[in-house]
Design a protein around this motif. Structure first.
Motif, PDB file in Angstrom:
ATOM      1  N   GLU A  19      18.253 -19.902  29.164  1.00 63.35           N
ATOM      2  CA  GLU A  19      19.676 -20.122  28.098  1.00 63.35           C
ATOM      3  C   GLU A  19      19.127 -20.260  26.663  1.00 63.35           C
ATOM      4  N   GLU A  20      18.209 -20.982  26.299  1.00 64.85           N
ATOM      5  CA  GLU A  20      17.535 -21.184  25.001  1.00 64.85           C
ATOM      6  C   GLU A  20      17.237 -19.802  24.476  1.00 64.85           C
ATOM      7  N   ILE A  21      16.772 -18.874  25.178  1.00 60.69           N
ATOM      8  CA  ILE A  21      16.089 -17.568  24.609  1.00 60.69           C
ATOM      9  C   ILE A  21      17.601 -16.709  24.428  1.00 60.69           C
ATOM     10  N   LYS A  22      18.597 -16.727  25.304  1.00 58.57           N
ATOM     11  CA  LYS A  22      19.536 -16.163  25.075  1.00 58.57           C
ATOM     12  C   LYS A  22      20.565 -16.688  23.800  1.00 58.57           C
ATOM     13  N   ARG A  23      20.587 -17.928  23.601  1.00 63.57           N
ATOM     14  CA  ARG A  23      21.353 -18.284  22.509  1.00 63.57           C
ATOM     15  C   ARG A  23      20.491 -17.929  21.060  1.00 63.57           C
ATOM     16  N   VAL A  24      19.430 -18.071  21.220  1.00 62.03           N
ATOM     17  CA  VAL A  24      18.515 -17.782  19.931  1.00 62.03           C
ATOM     18  C   VAL A  24      18.487 -16.317  19.619  1.00 62.03           C
ATOM     19  N   TYR A  25      18.685 -15.685  20.648  1.00 61.41           N
ATOM     20  CA  TYR A  25      18.730 -13.919  20.232  1.00 61.41           C
ATOM     21  C   TYR A  25      19.936 -13.758  19.589  1.00 61.41           C
ATOM     22  N   HIS A  26      21.160 -14.141  20.427  1.00 60.02           N
ATOM     23  CA  HIS A  26      22.229 -13.976  19.648  1.00 60.02           C
ATOM     24  C   HIS A  26      22.619 -14.469  18.264  1.00 60.02           C
ATOM     25  N   GLN A  27      22.031 -15.373  18.039  1.00 60.99           N
ATOM     26  CA  GLN A  27      22.101 -16.060  16.565  1.00 60.99           C
ATOM     27  C   GLN A  27      21.211 -15.377  15.597  1.00 60.99           C
ATOM     28  N   LEU A  28      20.039 -14.811  15.885  1.00 59.28           N
ATOM     29  CA  LEU A  28      19.279 -14.053  15.276  1.00 59.28           C
ATOM     30  C   LEU A  28      19.754 -12.477  15.112  1.00 59.28           C
ATOM     31  N   ALA A  29      20.284 -11.882  16.350  1.00 60.44           N
ATOM     32  CA  ALA A  29      20.762 -10.595  16.232  1.00 60.44           C
ATOM     33  C   ALA A  29      22.033 -10.475  15.402  1.00 60.44           C
ATOM     34  N   ARG A  30      22.805 -11.609  15.238  1.00 61.09           N
ATOM     35  CA  ARG A  30      24.035 -11.410  14.328  1.00 61.09           C
ATOM     36  C   ARG A  30      23.339 -11.655  12.728  1.00 61.09           C
ATOM     37  N   LYS A  31      22.319 -12.412  12.611  1.00 69.75           N
ATOM     38  CA  LYS A  31      21.795 -12.668  11.230  1.00 69.75           C
ATOM     39  C   LYS A  31      21.182 -11.325  10.583  1.00 69.75           C
ATOM     40  N   TYR A  32      20.421 -10.624  11.602  1.00 67.75           N
ATOM     41  CA  TYR A  32      19.562  -9.303  11.010  1.00 67.75           C
ATOM     42  C   TYR A  32      20.284  -8.173  11.574  1.00 67.75           C
ATOM     43  N   HIS A  33      21.486  -8.013  11.940  1.00 70.64           N
ATOM     44  CA  HIS A  33      22.211  -6.918  12.420  1.00 70.64           C
ATOM     45  C   HIS A  33      22.183  -6.095  10.996  1.00 70.64           C
ATOM     46  N   PRO A  34      21.591  -4.664  11.067  1.00 75.54           N
ATOM     47  CA  PRO A  34      21.834  -3.769   9.955  1.00 75.54           C
ATOM     48  C   PRO A  34      23.287  -3.647   9.188  1.00 75.54           C
ATOM     49  N   ASP A  35      24.167  -3.693   9.988  1.00 75.63           N
ATOM     50  CA  ASP A  35      25.779  -3.627   9.262  1.00 75.63           C
ATOM     51  C   ASP A  35      25.971  -4.948   8.516  1.00 75.63           C
ATOM     52  N   VAL A  36      25.073  -6.097   8.768  1.00 72.52           N
ATOM     53  CA  VAL A  36      25.640  -7.330   8.258  1.00 72.52           C
ATOM     54  C   VAL A  36      24.632  -7.830   7.274  1.00 72.52           C
ATOM     55  N   SER A  37      23.470  -7.572   7.301  1.00 75.92           N
ATOM     56  CA  SER A  37      22.385  -8.512   6.592  1.00 75.92           C
ATOM     57  C   SER A  37      22.038  -7.756   5.459  1.00 75.92           C
ATOM     58  N   LYS A  38      21.618  -8.150   4.280  1.00 78.55           N
ATOM     59  CA  LYS A  38      21.287  -7.463   3.262  1.00 78.55           C
ATOM     60  C   LYS A  38      19.724  -7.493   2.926  1.00 78.55           C
ATOM     61  N   ALA A  39      18.936  -8.096   3.840  1.00 74.29           N
ATOM     62  CA  ALA A  39      17.502  -8.441   3.797  1.00 74.29           C
ATOM     63  C   ALA A  39      17.000  -6.851   3.947  1.00 74.29           C
ATOM     64  N   PRO A  40      15.927  -6.663   3.036  1.00 75.78           N
ATOM     65  CA  PRO A  40      15.187  -5.369   3.177  1.00 75.78           C
ATOM     66  C   PRO A  40      14.640  -4.876   4.477  1.00 75.78           C
ATOM     67  N   ASP A  41      14.324  -5.944   5.130  1.00 75.60           N
ATOM     68  CA  ASP A  41      13.615  -5.700   6.390  1.00 75.60           C
ATOM     69  C   ASP A  41      14.602  -5.893   7.824  1.00 75.60           C
ATOM     70  N   ALA A  42      15.869  -6.015   7.638  1.00 76.92           N
ATOM     71  CA  ALA A  42      16.657  -6.464   8.475  1.00 76.92           C
ATOM     72  C   ALA A  42      16.652  -5.332   9.539  1.00 76.92           C
TER      73      ALA A  42
END
Length: 319
Positions: A19-42
């Motif tokens: 459950e922890e792995i699932k929760r962390v993945y969904h948080q980070l996937a939203r953070k680094y989604h290329p359509d959302v994130s402005k980070a150059p390495d997103a």
């Protein structure tokens, strides 16, 4: 090829719950989604997260990955150790994790070296739509001698489960397996009904055991052919001799032709792994010199040097 620390990529502990792995993945996937994130390495981070999650969300892949241990560091040069996933039971289409499905993705060379290409990331969620249970696969090692005679052996497989605390735990179970005479490395033994139970009235899947051979102190195996390095004395090679040679199904006498040299291969036809067309047994000659460890032996070598002073063992090198 570089080792990938999937726990470090996701920022979770090695004993994190599913459950922890699932929760962390969904948080980070939203953070680094290329359509959302402005980070150059997103895009790179998003792809790395997807690969890490594909392993850590899957109990079987995660358990096998954990067996590699904590000794590997991210970025360290890596090659899968031989038999790294032996004894682990995988569901789906094969123990290498290679599945063909609509959710297949291209992951890193590191991932492919462990699990193969084109796996189906949606496998677990789709299993319930099939009435028949999934087949399971595992790699097991047997002794070469068992392939010569056939045998019944008890094997232990490990299957990951989630414990009451939500963490991955291994459960071992034993099976009595009949090893057929003449089986080769890479062939499979099918145990009917030993896979995942079926849904409703569906039949259970089967368990397929992929056979490999335990490392042997004397023999090497190629398909059905078996090889041994046979030490011989210089006079046996030069003058010829009849010597005893061990084979997986008993001792035999082998004639060494006069004038043999190191590396010569002598064939015993049909003495390899049995089959409709049995393999052959090859003895590769290795000339062993007696040590010059006393005055008499040393004097004899000096006498040989004098007798063969016109002989050059390095003629082929142009010396």
């Amino acid at each position: 090829m570089e080792f990938k620390d999937y726990y470090k990529i996701m920022g979770v502990a090695r004993d994190a719950t599913q459950e922890e792995i699932k929760r962390v993945y969904h948080q980070l996937a939203r953070k680094y989604h290329p359509d959302v994130s402005k980070a150059p390495d997103a895009e790179i981070r998003f792809k790395e997260l997807g690969e890490a999650y594909a392993v850590l969300k899957d109990l079987e892949k995660r358990a096998a990955y954990d067996q590699l241990g904590n000794n590997w560091k991210a970025g360290q040069d890596f090659r899968p150790p031989p038999g790294w996933n032996t004894g682990f039971e995988f569901s789906g289409n094969g123990s290498d994790g290679a599945h063909s499905g609509t959710n297949a993705r291209d992951f890193s060379d590191f991932f492919e070296s462990l699990y193969g290409r084109g796996f189906d990331t949606g496998r677990q969620g789709g299993a319930a739509f099939h009435a028949r249970g999934e087949d399971h696969h595992a790699k097991v090692l047997i002794d070469l001698e068992d392939a010569y005679t056939g045998a019944t052996r008890t094997i232990t497989l490990q299957r990951p489960e989630v414990d009451s605390a939500g963490r991955v735990a291994m459960r071992s179970h034993k099976l009595n397996v009949t090893i057929p005479r003449g089986i080769r490395a890479g062939q499979h033994i099918r145990l009917a009904g030993q896979g995942t139970p079926g849904v409703g009235q569906g039949k259970p899947g089967d368990l397929y055991l992929e056979i490999g051979f335990n490392p042997h102190a004397h023999y090497r195996v190629e398909q059905r052919d078996v090889y041994v390095d046979l030490p011989v004395a210089p006079w046996e090679a030069a003058l010829g001799a009849t010597v005893k040679v061990p084979t997986p199904n008993g001792m035999v006498e082998l004639k060494i032709p006069a004038g043999s040299v190191a590396g010569n291969k002598l064939r015993l036809k049909g003495r390899g792994i049995p089959g409709s067309t049995p393999g052959d047994f090859y003895a590769s000659l290795q000339i062993v010199l007696p040590p010059a460890d006393n005055e008499t032996a040393n004097a004899f070598y000096l006498y040989m040097a004098e007798q063969f002073k016109s002989f050059s063992p390095r003629t082929g090198l142009g010396v």
